[in-house]
Structures are given as C-alpha cells and as structure tokens.
Scaffold this motif. Structure first.
Motif, PDB file in Angstrom:
ATOM      1  N   UNK A   1       0.822  -1.218   0.000  1.00  0.00           N
ATOM      2  CA  UNK A   1       0.000   0.000   0.000  1.00  0.00           C
ATOM      3  C   UNK A   1       0.854   1.265   0.000  1.00  0.00           C
ATOM      4  N   UNK A   2       1.927   1.297   0.800  1.00  0.00           N
ATOM      5  CA  UNK A   2       2.721   2.529   0.871  1.00  0.00           C
ATOM      6  C   UNK A   2       3.473   2.781  -0.438  1.00  0.00           C
ATOM      7  N   UNK A   3       3.721   1.708  -1.204  1.00  0.00           N
ATOM      8  CA  UNK A   3       4.342   1.883  -2.515  1.00  0.00           C
ATOM      9  C   UNK A   3       3.415   2.570  -3.507  1.00  0.00           C
TER      10      UNK A   3
ATOM     11  N   UNK B   1       3.365 -17.152   7.842  1.00  0.00           N
ATOM     12  CA  UNK B   1       3.526 -17.677   6.479  1.00  0.00           C
ATOM     13  C   UNK B   1       2.246 -18.276   5.897  1.00  0.00           C
ATOM     14  N   UNK B   2       1.265 -18.638   6.764  1.00  0.00           N
ATOM     15  CA  UNK B   2       0.010 -19.165   6.208  1.00  0.00           C
ATOM     16  C   UNK B   2      -1.005 -18.057   5.935  1.00  0.00           C
ATOM     17  N   UNK B   3      -0.575 -16.809   6.114  1.00  0.00           N
ATOM     18  CA  UNK B   3      -1.501 -15.701   5.872  1.00  0.00           C
ATOM     19  C   UNK B   3      -1.422 -15.252   4.419  1.00  0.00           C
ATOM     20  N   UNK B   4      -2.597 -14.991   3.844  1.00  0.00           N
ATOM     21  CA  UNK B   4      -2.659 -14.464   2.479  1.00  0.00           C
ATOM     22  C   UNK B   4      -3.185 -13.024   2.551  1.00  0.00           C
ATOM     23  N   UNK B   5      -2.833 -12.239   1.581  1.00  0.00           N
ATOM     24  CA  UNK B   5      -3.200 -10.811   1.647  1.00  0.00           C
ATOM     25  C   UNK B   5      -3.203 -10.218   0.247  1.00  0.00           C
ATOM     26  N   UNK B   6      -3.895  -9.105   0.088  1.00  0.00           N
ATOM     27  CA  UNK B   6      -3.668  -8.238  -1.066  1.00  0.00           C
ATOM     28  C   UNK B   6      -4.167  -6.838  -0.764  1.00  0.00           C
ATOM     29  N   UNK B   7      -3.646  -5.876  -1.501  1.00  0.00           N
ATOM     30  CA  UNK B   7      -4.100  -4.488  -1.402  1.00  0.00           C
ATOM     31  C   UNK B   7      -4.351  -3.992  -2.810  1.00  0.00           C
ATOM     32  N   UNK B   8      -5.521  -3.425  -3.035  1.00  0.00           N
ATOM     33  CA  UNK B   8      -5.868  -2.889  -4.360  1.00  0.00           C
ATOM     34  C   UNK B   8      -6.285  -1.433  -4.195  1.00  0.00           C
ATOM     35  N   UNK B   9      -5.875  -0.614  -5.151  1.00  0.00           N
ATOM     36  CA  UNK B   9      -6.263   0.806  -5.107  1.00  0.00           C
ATOM     37  C   UNK B   9      -6.553   1.278  -6.516  1.00  0.00           C
ATOM     38  N   UNK B  10      -7.665   1.981  -6.676  1.00  0.00           N
ATOM     39  CA  UNK B  10      -7.973   2.582  -7.967  1.00  0.00           C
ATOM     40  C   UNK B  10      -7.993   4.095  -7.811  1.00  0.00           C
TER      41      UNK B  10
ATOM     42  N   UNK C   1     -11.322   4.166  -4.623  1.00  0.00           N
ATOM     43  CA  UNK C   1     -11.656   3.038  -3.753  1.00  0.00           C
ATOM     44  C   UNK C   1     -10.363   2.274  -3.486  1.00  0.00           C
ATOM     45  N   UNK C   2     -10.227   1.761  -2.275  1.00  0.00           N
ATOM     46  CA  UNK C   2      -9.095   0.886  -1.981  1.00  0.00           C
ATOM     47  C   UNK C   2      -9.620  -0.280  -1.152  1.00  0.00           C
ATOM     48  N   UNK C   3      -8.919  -1.408  -1.257  1.00  0.00           N
ATOM     49  CA  UNK C   3      -9.381  -2.606  -0.555  1.00  0.00           C
ATOM     50  C   UNK C   3      -8.163  -3.393  -0.060  1.00  0.00           C
ATOM     51  N   UNK C   4      -8.150  -3.689   1.230  1.00  0.00           N
ATOM     52  CA  UNK C   4      -7.091  -4.532   1.798  1.00  0.00           C
ATOM     53  C   UNK C   4      -7.720  -5.822   2.287  1.00  0.00           C
ATOM     54  N   UNK C   5      -7.052  -6.920   2.031  1.00  0.00           N
ATOM     55  CA  UNK C   5      -7.565  -8.237   2.398  1.00  0.00           C
ATOM     56  C   UNK C   5      -6.503  -9.001   3.169  1.00  0.00           C
ATOM     57  N   UNK C   6      -6.923  -9.695   4.220  1.00  0.00           N
ATOM     58  CA  UNK C   6      -6.025 -10.594   4.937  1.00  0.00           C
ATOM     59  C   UNK C   6      -6.794 -11.817   5.400  1.00  0.00           C
ATOM     60  N   UNK C   7      -6.121 -12.940   5.507  1.00  0.00           N
ATOM     61  CA  UNK C   7      -6.776 -14.153   6.001  1.00  0.00           C
ATOM     62  C   UNK C   7      -5.764 -15.283   6.101  1.00  0.00           C
ATOM     63  N   UNK C   8      -6.208 -16.390   6.702  1.00  0.00           N
ATOM     64  CA  UNK C   8      -5.332 -17.570   6.751  1.00  0.00           C
ATOM     65  C   UNK C   8      -5.860 -18.607   5.787  1.00  0.00           C
TER      66      UNK C   8
END
Lengths: 157, 284
Positions: free
Chosen positions: B89-91, B169-178, B189-196
């Motif tokens: 996200x900071x990138x 290491x079993x966590x998955x993630x993504x960050x999307x920004x338009x 809109x921006x969306x951050x996702x995290x989960x195992x």
C-alpha cells in the motif's frame, strides 16, 4: 523569528527567519537560488524538488523550523568548477528540455535516484520522476536523458 | 502563529491542549491546509526532534514510530517481510517526494476516508498508541475514526506509535487501489484483504475498504461469508456480489456510487482469484 543553521550546496548558512517560511521561499528570496521553481505550491507538481539529507522533497512543503542541521542540494549545487553534472549534460544532449520549467525538479529527482541506484531500469526511472509533472509532456526524452546520464557516470566515474 | 520545537515527548505534551493547536509531523497535509486557508492555527508543535522515527521487532509484534516516513516504510525489509500488505500500500502512495515527508502517524491522524495506510492497518488489526500529560492509551485502529477528518484523539494527545502483529507464512493478503492515475492519486476506492489459508480453505478473513464510507470500514458480513469456505470460482462470484451489497458508498468529486460498488466486487474478485490460482499452481 528563529535562527537556523543548515548547509546549502556544501556551504554552511545561518539565517534568521519566520519559522513557518518555506524552504522554497528561503532558497529563492533569501539566498537568491532561483533555479528551484514554484509550480503548484502544494507538493503535487515536483517543480520545487530539492535534495534534503539525500532524499528528494518538495521544498514548498518544508518549513524553516524543520531545517536546522539539514543538508540541502539544489540544481545550482550540481555543477563542479564549471563542469556540468552528467545529468545536466545528458538533458542537453538528448534535447530533454522544452519550456524548461520542470527541469530543475526533474534533474533533482533523477539525481536522488542515481545517488541511491546508479544503474536504474526504465521502470525505476519512471517511478523516480512520478512526482514531477512536465506540462510539455516531454517524458520520453527525459527518461532517455536519465538513462544516458547513468551510463556516463558508470563509464567515466 | 507560534511555533514550538520541543526536544522530547514530555516537553511536546506541555504545548498541547489548546484550541487551534496543530501538530507538524511531515507537513504534507498540514502545510497545504494552512496555505489553502482551510485552517488558521494559533500554534504549531513541530515534533521532528522527538526520535519517533523507527521500525522495531518486539517478539511477535512490529512497532513503528509515528514519525516514520512513508518512504522508510516502503524501503523497510521488516515491513516487507512481516507486513507485506502495508508495504504494498505505501508503494502506491503519493510520489517519492511526498513519501519522503509524509509520516504514518500523520496519515492516521488526518483521518481521511481514503488514507492509504489505513485499510492495511485495519487488516493488521493495528493498535495506535496515544500519549498525553494524563498518561498513555492504546486504541484499536478499527475504533479510531469517527468521520471524515475526525478521530478519537483528544486535544492534549498525540500519536506516538503504531503496533501490529507480524503476519505469518500461512496468511494471504492483497491491497488494491484505484485512482485517476498511478502517482499522486487519492483513492476512488481501496481494498485490503487478509486471512489464513489451509489448503484452499480460508479462515480469519479481514477485509477493509477505503473511500467508500465516511471512514475506512471493515466489510464484516463479506469476511464472515468467506470464513471456513473453500476458495472456488462460485464462492468468489457470490462474495463479490455480497461486498457490493454490504457497502454504502456515495458519489463525490472522485467517483460515483455505481463505480465504487462495482469496483469493490471486482477488486475482491481479482485478488481472490489470484490467491486461488496460486494455490492451484502450488498443488499441481
């Protein structure tokens, strides 16, 4: 009023000024370094980019009270003994300058990149100048000039 | 306008509490607001000298000083390894110049519904440390914001630290920004996702969205739907419709209700499909 001591283009400076005066205003109006330009005044265009402690920053958003002890490099500080910096030479040779207003900021962003990463990829160059707007839209030649300067520095030191 | 330049936190706290006192961290928002005559501070407390610029590992936790610049976060190996959702996200924030000045504490304190560090910090369930002359308190990021530009910080307090757990290491993630463009853009809109993830089954799902409500929000119903579900195309299709029903965006200068709804579904779908396909690739 506050007294600040800082370095501009390797020269120690001590000035007394309003704490909320911008670095841009100090450079242009107090020190006569008018190479640094004011575009938007809000950090959006990159025309006022200078290098502060090794990092590119918009000088319109840095206040005098944040400057004490800092090291600033402006476009005037790049040439040495009358010899232009490779970036300046490459911009001239590639014809990367149209109206010229964005160029000091472009070169300072590129300088900060080459200080950190001497052989950047095209994408890294584009990212480094992503905060600098050229209203003449001459980006292709600007990117080429930065690539050329990187090669000049690596070949000639 | 009076400017204070405290040398330590204790001194800084003595200047806080008054009306129209503003804290100067990176200045990328404050100075613009002063120039725009949006605010007229009576005094400014410049906290540059408070040594709050650090990223530390403390057992299972990461501690980030409030004055850590966005560029420092972006280049940090610790953040890249243990909080990749924040690193990504900071990138996508501002420009190199703005990232060099702007700070994590400032991005949080300004409480923009479109703040880029905030959805990842929601997913990381970060704690925000506040200090005042009365003492110290920690507030969960999910309870920090009360409206656009509004938060629970009292006049005599300021943010000193952001704390979150290392991702495993079993966590998955993504960050999307338009946004309108890649650099220097405020999110539509921006969306951050995290989960195992175990096999193809998701658990402990957390989804946060920016710029679709008066603050960054959790999409709780959507996350609950995904918990203990196996990732399949059908599940992803269904959940991308659920998220569109859960959010209540508005139309403003940056985007419309319709676009934001559709993109919430599209961004979630895109991210989940990527996760599903990488699992399938690993298994085959």
């Amino acid at each position: 009023m506050i007294k600040i001591k800082f370095t501009v283009n390797s020269e120690e400076r001590e000035i007394v000024t309003e704490p909320t005066r911008t670095l841009l205003s100090i450079l242009r109006e107090e020190l006569g370094l008018t190479g640094t330009k004011e575009g938007c005044g809000k950090g959006e265009c990159g025309a006022c980019t200078v290098i502060m402690d090794g990092k590119p920053v918009p000088s319109c958003l840095v206040l005098a009270c944040q400057l004490d002890g800092c090291e600033i490099t402006t476009i005037e500080g790049l040439s040495e003994n009358g010899n232009l910096d490779p970036l300046q030479k490459a911009f001239i040779e590639e014809g990367a300058v149209q109206c010229g207003f964005c160029i000091p900021g472009m070169i300072m962003s590129a300088k900060a990149l080459l200080m950190r990463n001497p052989s950047p990829t095209e994408d890294e160059i584009k990212e480094a100048i992503s905060g600098n707007l050229c209203r003449c839209t001459g980006y292709t030649k600007i990117v080429k000039a930065i690539e050329k300067a990187a090669k000049m520095i690596i070949h000639h030191g | 306008m009076k400017v204070y330049n405290p040398k330590n936190i204790k001194e800084a706290l003595t200047y806080l509490g008054g009306k129209d006192t503003h804290i100067l961290a990176g200045g990328t928002d404050l100075i613009v607001r002063i120039k725009d005559r949006d605010i007229y501070p009576k005094s400014i407390v410049n906290i540059k000298m408070l040594h709050l610029d650090y990223i530390k590992i403390n057992g299972d936790f990461i501690k980030v000083g409030a004055l850590t610049s966005v560029e420092t976060l972006y280049r940090s190996e610790i953040i890249n390894t243990y909080a990749p959702v924040l690193s990504d996200a900071v990138g996508k924030m501002g420009s190199p110049q703005i990232r060099n000045l702007g700070t994590i504490g400032g991005n949080i304190a300004n409480a923009s519904p479109a703040a880029d560090t905030v959805p990842p910090l929601f997913v990381l369930n970060a704690g925000i440390t506040l200090k005042s002359r009365r003492g110290k308190r920690a507030v969960a990021i999910g309870e920090f914001f009360t409206g656009p530009g509004e938060n629970i910080i009292e006049r005599d307090e300021f943010i000193t630290e952001v704390v979150f757990k290392k991702m495993e290491s079993d966590e998955v993630w993504f960050f999307k920004k338009l946004g309108q463009r890649k650099a220097l853009t405020i999110a539509k809109i921006s969306l951050a996702f995290g989960g195992r993830l175990s096999g193809r089954k998701l658990n402990e799902v957390s989804i946060a969205l920016g710029a679709v409500a008066s603050t960054v929000i959790y999409a709780k119903r959507t996350a609950d739907f995904l918990n203990s579900k196996r990732l399949t195309r059908d599940v992803i299709d269904v959940v991308s419709k659920i998220i569109q029903k859960e959010i209540e965006p508005i139309t403003d200068i940056r985007s419309t209700v319709e676009y934001r709804r559709k993109m919430a579904g599209a961004l979630l779908k895109q991210g989940l499909l990527d996760i599903m396909y990488s699992v399938i690739a690993r298994q085959s």
